[in-house]
Design a protein around this motif. Structure first.
Motif, PDB file in Angstrom:
ATOM      1  N   PRO A 174       6.740   0.267  12.297  1.00  0.00           N
ATOM      2  CA  PRO A 174       6.743  -0.276  10.934  1.00  0.00           C
ATOM      3  C   PRO A 174       5.377  -0.049  10.281  1.00  0.00           C
ATOM      4  CG  PRO A 174       6.490  -2.037  12.537  1.00  0.00           C
ATOM      5  CD  PRO A 174       6.736  -0.772  13.315  1.00  0.00           C
ATOM      6  N   THR A 175       5.324  -0.237   8.974  1.00  0.00           N
ATOM      7  CA  THR A 175       4.046  -0.160   8.273  1.00  0.00           C
ATOM      8  C   THR A 175       3.099  -1.150   8.933  1.00  0.00           C
ATOM      9  OG1 THR A 175       5.157   0.469   6.239  1.00  0.00           O
ATOM     10  CG2 THR A 175       2.917  -0.396   6.030  1.00  0.00           C
ATOM     11  N   LEU A 176       1.872  -0.734   9.186  1.00  0.00           N
ATOM     12  CA  LEU A 176       0.939  -1.517   9.976  1.00  0.00           C
ATOM     13  C   LEU A 176      -0.375  -1.689   9.226  1.00  0.00           C
ATOM     14  CD1 LEU A 176       0.480  -2.723  12.862  1.00  0.00           C
ATOM     15  CD2 LEU A 176      -0.427  -0.478  13.491  1.00  0.00           C
ATOM     16  N   ALA A 206       0.246   3.415   7.978  1.00  0.00           N
ATOM     17  CA  ALA A 206      -0.796   2.411   8.169  1.00  0.00           C
ATOM     18  C   ALA A 206      -1.623   2.203   6.910  1.00  0.00           C
ATOM     19  CB  ALA A 206      -1.715   2.841   9.310  1.00  0.00           C
ATOM     20  N   ARG A 207      -2.183   0.995   6.837  1.00  0.00           N
ATOM     21  CA  ARG A 207      -3.218   0.674   5.852  1.00  0.00           C
ATOM     22  C   ARG A 207      -4.404   0.137   6.642  1.00  0.00           C
ATOM     23  NH1 ARG A 207      -1.435  -3.223   1.313  1.00  0.00           N
ATOM     24  NH2 ARG A 207      -1.120  -4.570   3.103  1.00  0.00           N
ATOM     25  N   LEU A 208      -5.602   0.450   6.169  1.00  0.00           N
ATOM     26  CA  LEU A 208      -6.819   0.048   6.869  1.00  0.00           C
ATOM     27  C   LEU A 208      -7.712  -0.808   5.990  1.00  0.00           C
ATOM     28  CD1 LEU A 208      -7.811   3.516   8.437  1.00  0.00           C
ATOM     29  CD2 LEU A 208      -6.529   1.662   9.526  1.00  0.00           C
ATOM     30  N   ALA A 209      -8.503  -1.657   6.635  1.00  0.00           N
ATOM     31  CA  ALA A 209      -9.563  -2.413   5.972  1.00  0.00           C
ATOM     32  C   ALA A 209     -10.745  -2.446   6.937  1.00  0.00           C
ATOM     33  CB  ALA A 209      -9.111  -3.824   5.637  1.00  0.00           C
ATOM     34  N   PHE A 210     -11.945  -2.542   6.394  1.00  0.00           N
ATOM     35  CA  PHE A 210     -13.155  -2.483   7.208  1.00  0.00           C
ATOM     36  C   PHE A 210     -14.056  -3.673   6.910  1.00  0.00           C
ATOM     37  CE2 PHE A 210     -11.569   1.716   6.317  1.00  0.00           C
ATOM     38  CZ  PHE A 210     -11.434   2.237   7.595  1.00  0.00           C
ATOM     39  N   VAL A 211     -14.578  -4.287   7.972  1.00  0.00           N
ATOM     40  CA  VAL A 211     -15.506  -5.411   7.857  1.00  0.00           C
ATOM     41  C   VAL A 211     -16.670  -5.144   8.804  1.00  0.00           C
ATOM     42  CG1 VAL A 211     -15.847  -7.891   8.192  1.00  0.00           C
ATOM     43  CG2 VAL A 211     -13.641  -7.044   7.325  1.00  0.00           C
ATOM     44  N   GLN A 212     -17.881  -5.150   8.258  1.00  0.00           N
ATOM     45  CA  GLN A 212     -19.084  -5.026   9.072  1.00  0.00           C
ATOM     46  C   GLN A 212     -19.611  -6.436   9.333  1.00  0.00           C
ATOM     47  OE1 GLN A 212     -23.597  -3.163   8.725  1.00  0.00           O
ATOM     48  NE2 GLN A 212     -22.101  -2.578   7.196  1.00  0.00           N
TER      49      GLN A 212
END
Length: 147
Positions: A11-13, A67-73
């Motif tokens: 599925p979309t992740l 997929a969709r991505l997000a980034f956190v530093q």
């Protein structure tokens, strides 16, 4: 490397990638002047191989088995309040996802370029006790993306 054929039935992740912006990542790593830059380069290469949804940030995600991505530093000291904005950083600015999930490769690349340009580096501003890396603020920001 992930390919669409391999993950075509998933599925979309939504995936949050936590990037260690602590002092340990400011050290030399292989041919890279800093480990953080090596990490960002690997994540960029990985993202280019993913079956991204193509949906830009803020839009309803396509149900296309992608997929969709997000980034956190993250970085900082546990002696600081968990809500301190200098402990967790998401992208801002034109062309980025503005710290949201994105399936757009151009936004993913802009987000990672932003993170690279804003490497916290374990500086005294983010990490008054150099031996510590503070993950809590990064995890809290990651959880907030799912709300």
């Amino acid at each position: 490397h992930c390919t669409f054929q391999r993950y075509g039935t998933c599925p979309t992740l939504d995936v949050v990638v936590l990037l260690d912006g602590g002092v340990s990542m400011a050290r030399k790593f292989g041919r890279h002047p800093q480990g953080f830059y090596a990490l960002v380069e690997v994540v960029k290469d990985w993202a280019r191989t993913l079956p991204l949804s193509g949906s830009p940030a803020g839009s309803t995600p396509a149900n296309n088995n992608a997929a969709r991505l997000a980034f956190v530093q993250f970085a900082g000291s546990e002696s600081w309040a968990p809500s301190n904005s200098r402990q967790a950083l998401s992208s801002t600015g034109p062309g980025t996802s503005e710290g949201r999930f994105t399936g757009s490769l151009s936004e993913v690349e802009a987000d990672l370029t932003f993170q690279e340009a804003n490497f916290m580096g374990g500086s005294l501003l983010t990490q008054p006790t150099p031996q510590t890396t503070y993950l809590l603020a990064g995890l809290q920001k990651a959880v907030s993306l799912f709300r």
